[in-house]
Write an enzyme that holds these catalytic residues in place. Structure first.
Site, PDB file in Angstrom:
ATOM      1  N   ARG A 159       0.798  -1.316  -0.032  1.00 54.56           N
ATOM      2  CA  ARG A 159      -0.016   0.005  -0.001  1.00 54.56           C
ATOM      3  C   ARG A 159       0.793   1.265  -0.044  1.00 54.56           C
ATOM      4  NH1 ARG A 159       1.119   1.987   3.982  1.00 54.56           N
ATOM      5  NH2 ARG A 159       0.226   3.991   3.460  1.00 54.56           N
ATOM      6  N   GLY A 160       0.096   2.428  -0.376  1.00 51.17           N
ATOM      7  CA  GLY A 160       1.022   3.599  -0.307  1.00 51.17           C
ATOM      8  C   GLY A 160       1.197   3.858  -1.782  1.00 51.17           C
ATOM      9  N   ALA A 161       0.751   5.051  -2.402  1.00 56.93           N
ATOM     10  CA  ALA A 161       0.929   5.240  -3.855  1.00 56.93           C
ATOM     11  C   ALA A 161       2.236   4.919  -4.503  1.00 56.93           C
ATOM     12  CB  ALA A 161       0.552   6.704  -4.083  1.00 56.93           C
ATOM     13  N   GLY A 162       3.334   5.304  -3.902  1.00 57.89           N
ATOM     14  CA  GLY A 162       4.577   5.184  -4.579  1.00 57.89           C
ATOM     15  C   GLY A 162       5.083   3.448  -4.599  1.00 57.89           C
ATOM     16  N   ARG A 198      -6.443  -1.331  -7.855  1.00 58.63           N
ATOM     17  CA  ARG A 198      -6.881   0.010  -6.842  1.00 58.63           C
ATOM     18  C   ARG A 198      -7.194   0.978  -7.716  1.00 58.63           C
ATOM     19  NH1 ARG A 198      -4.566   1.226  -1.236  1.00 58.63           N
ATOM     20  NH2 ARG A 198      -6.578   1.908  -0.578  1.00 58.63           N
ATOM     21  N   CYS A 254      -2.345   9.378   7.989  1.00 56.28           N
ATOM     22  CA  CYS A 254      -1.870   8.032   7.093  1.00 56.28           C
ATOM     23  C   CYS A 254      -0.412   7.824   7.243  1.00 56.28           C
ATOM     24  CB  CYS A 254      -2.458   8.356   5.741  1.00 56.28           C
ATOM     25  SG  CYS A 254      -2.661   6.784   5.033  1.00 56.28           S
ATOM     26  N   SER A 304       2.759   8.222   4.637  1.00 59.96           N
ATOM     27  CA  SER A 304       3.015   8.454   3.275  1.00 59.96           C
ATOM     28  C   SER A 304       4.686   8.673   3.479  1.00 59.96           C
ATOM     29  CB  SER A 304       2.707   9.757   2.754  1.00 59.96           C
ATOM     30  OG  SER A 304       3.301  10.541   1.773  1.00 59.96           O
ATOM     31  N   LYS A 305       5.202   7.783   2.409  1.00 58.98           N
ATOM     32  CA  LYS A 305       7.057   7.644   2.345  1.00 58.98           C
ATOM     33  C   LYS A 305       7.330   9.179   1.912  1.00 58.98           C
ATOM     34  CE  LYS A 305       7.324   3.761   3.635  1.00 58.98           C
ATOM     35  NZ  LYS A 305       7.569   3.520   4.949  1.00 58.98           N
ATOM     36  N   ALA A 306       6.469   9.880   0.926  1.00 59.46           N
ATOM     37  CA  ALA A 306       7.030  11.160   0.613  1.00 59.46           C
ATOM     38  C   ALA A 306       7.070  12.013   1.730  1.00 59.46           C
ATOM     39  CB  ALA A 306       6.397  11.645  -0.682  1.00 59.46           C
ATOM     40  N   ASP A 330      -2.457  10.388  -3.384  1.00 60.91           N
ATOM     41  CA  ASP A 330      -2.515   9.453  -4.302  1.00 60.91           C
ATOM     42  C   ASP A 330      -2.696   9.849  -5.650  1.00 60.91           C
ATOM     43  OD1 ASP A 330      -3.399   8.184  -1.571  1.00 60.91           O
ATOM     44  OD2 ASP A 330      -2.944   6.479  -3.054  1.00 60.91           O
TER      45      ASP A 330
HETATM   46  C1  RUB Z   1      -2.121   5.739   1.199  1.00 61.97           C
HETATM   47  C2  RUB Z   1      -2.202   7.200   1.520  1.00 61.97           C
HETATM   48  C3  RUB Z   1      -1.038   7.996   1.206  1.00 61.97           C
HETATM   49  C4  RUB Z   1      -0.629   8.144  -0.272  1.00 61.97           C
HETATM   50  C5  RUB Z   1       0.606   8.474  -0.508  1.00 61.97           C
HETATM   51  O1  RUB Z   1      -3.511   5.113   1.425  1.00 61.97           O
HETATM   52  O2  RUB Z   1      -3.152   7.866   1.409  1.00 61.97           O
HETATM   53  O3  RUB Z   1      -0.928   9.174   1.915  1.00 61.97           O
HETATM   54  O4  RUB Z   1      -0.782   6.929  -0.929  1.00 61.97           O
HETATM   55  O5  RUB Z   1       1.972   7.559  -0.080  1.00 61.97           O
HETATM   56  P1  RUB Z   1      -3.375   3.389   1.329  1.00 61.97           P
HETATM   57  P2  RUB Z   1       3.530   7.539  -0.601  1.00 61.97           P
HETATM   58  O6  RUB Z   1      -2.854   2.988   2.840  1.00 61.97           O
HETATM   59  O7  RUB Z   1      -4.985   3.313   1.391  1.00 61.97           O
HETATM   60  O8  RUB Z   1      -2.900   2.750   0.132  1.00 61.97           O
HETATM   61  O9  RUB Z   1       3.864   8.801  -0.428  1.00 61.97           O
HETATM   62  O10 RUB Z   1       3.988   6.632   0.395  1.00 61.97           O
HETATM   63  O11 RUB Z   1       3.438   7.111  -2.060  1.00 61.97           O
END
Ligand code: RUB
Length: 311
Positions: free
Chosen positions: A19-22, A62, A130, A132-134, A199
């Site tokens: 999970r997480g968009a990246g 997703r 949430c 978020s890696k970024a 996302d």
């Molecule tokens: C994760 C979420 C994160 C973004 C960015 O949602 O909302 O803020 O995806 O994350 P879920 P990143 O847990 O439902 O996937 O910066 O890690 O890409």
């Protein structure tokens, strides 16, 4: 033939094991890479059809994170523009595109940390939502530069990604406080900056992120607290240029409460919400910092290849 890894990765993304968009984007490209490596297609046409099919399966995992279609479309684009090569050469190009995407996307997170940390001051209290890696890259980089910062993190119901965030930050040695989502407004008085991930970002600068993000933005706006979004350029949505709306995923009701215990009650579980550009001060990308109103230019400059369908 669809590679097992494509099926498995699609399932892991759908079940939020990945999970997480990246991470979703990199996992999809890894799976596509595997598809390319195990392919037994005998012609360029069959090869393209096979990779397109795998890409479509991955894209269906997703619906909200545009990082997923952008990532697989980047690989497909690189295949399409090289379709005049012989099959072995084409596969080589396709694998190179996969490796480039993964390398660049990891580098982008590091760069966002470096660029975003310049906006963090010694003594800041930062709120995040949430996991978020970024966003965490900005926070961790500022901390590693010796800035004395505190973080307030929401638990992020119903999946509690905030628990991952507080663990990650406290392992780093950062002073972090966990709060329930509904305490956001109460705590906003103590906050200097909010930093969240994304996302998807629409052409008008609206940001789609974990449900509740727009509530943080509202509270920040009211308290005159700066609201930053940290996002790689492949999280901008080219389709929104043409008026397409970003789909908001609605997940199973059982993530919120046991439907058996609440017979006759409707339970809703949207996973994301939309923060309008007026509530966002800056978007931190690996190419630099932009106001949300400049999202259109990011799409035009960084995602030109995403019009691959018209090639
Ligand atoms: C994760 C979420 C994160 C973004 C960015 O949602 O909302 O803020 O995806 O994350 P879920 P990143 O847990 O439902 O996937 O910066 O890690 O890409």
């Amino acid at each position: 033939m669809v590679a097992n890894m494509v099926i498995e990765t699609t399932k892991k993304i759908r079940d939020m094991e990945i999970r997480g968009a990246g991470k979703i984007a990199r996992a999809a490209v890894e799976a596509l890479k595997n598809q390319i490596m195990v392919s037994r297609a005998k012609s360029v046409n069959d090869f393209i059809k096979e990779v397109e099919n795998a890409a479509n399966i991955l894209k269906s995992a997703r619906p909200t994170a545009v990082s997923l279609p952008n990532a697989v479309n980047y690989v497909l684009y690189n295949i399409k523009i090289n379709k005049n090569l012989d099959l072995d050469e084409l596969k080589k190009k396709a694998l190179e595109a996969c490796d480039n995407f993964i390398k660049n996307s990891l580098e982008a997170v590091r760069k966002i940390g470096e660029i975003g940390a310049r906006r963090i001051s010694d003594g800041d209290t930062i709120m995040t939502h949430c996991n978020s890696k970024a966003a965490l890259s900005v926070i961790k980089t500022a901390f590693r530069q010796g800035k004395d910062i505190k973080v307030i993190a929401t638990e992020s119901r119903p999946r509690y990604q905030g628990h991952l965030t507080v663990k990650e930050l406290s392992d780093e040695g950062i002073d972090v406080t966990l709060i329930v989502d509904s305490a956001v407004r109460l705590f906003m008085k103590k906050v200097d900056k909010v930093i969240v991930g994304a996302d998807s970002i629409a052409a008008n600068g609206a940001v789609v992120n974990k449900i509740g993000t727009s509530m943080l933005a509202l509270a920040a706006n009211e308290a005159r607290v700066l609201f930053f979004v940290a996002a790689e350029t492949y999280k901008f949505s080219p389709q929104t240029l043409l008026g397409e709306l970003i789909e908001i995923e609605e997940r199973d009701a059982s993530e919120v409460a046991d439907p058996e215990k609440f017979k006759g009650v409707k339970i809703r579980n949207p996973a994301f919400d939309v923060t309008p550009p007026e509530y966002i001060d800056l978007i931190i990308t690996e190419k630099g910092v932009i106001p949300p109103q400049a999202a259109f230019f990011v799409i035009r400059e960084e995602l030109k290849w995403s019009l691959w369908n018209s090639i």
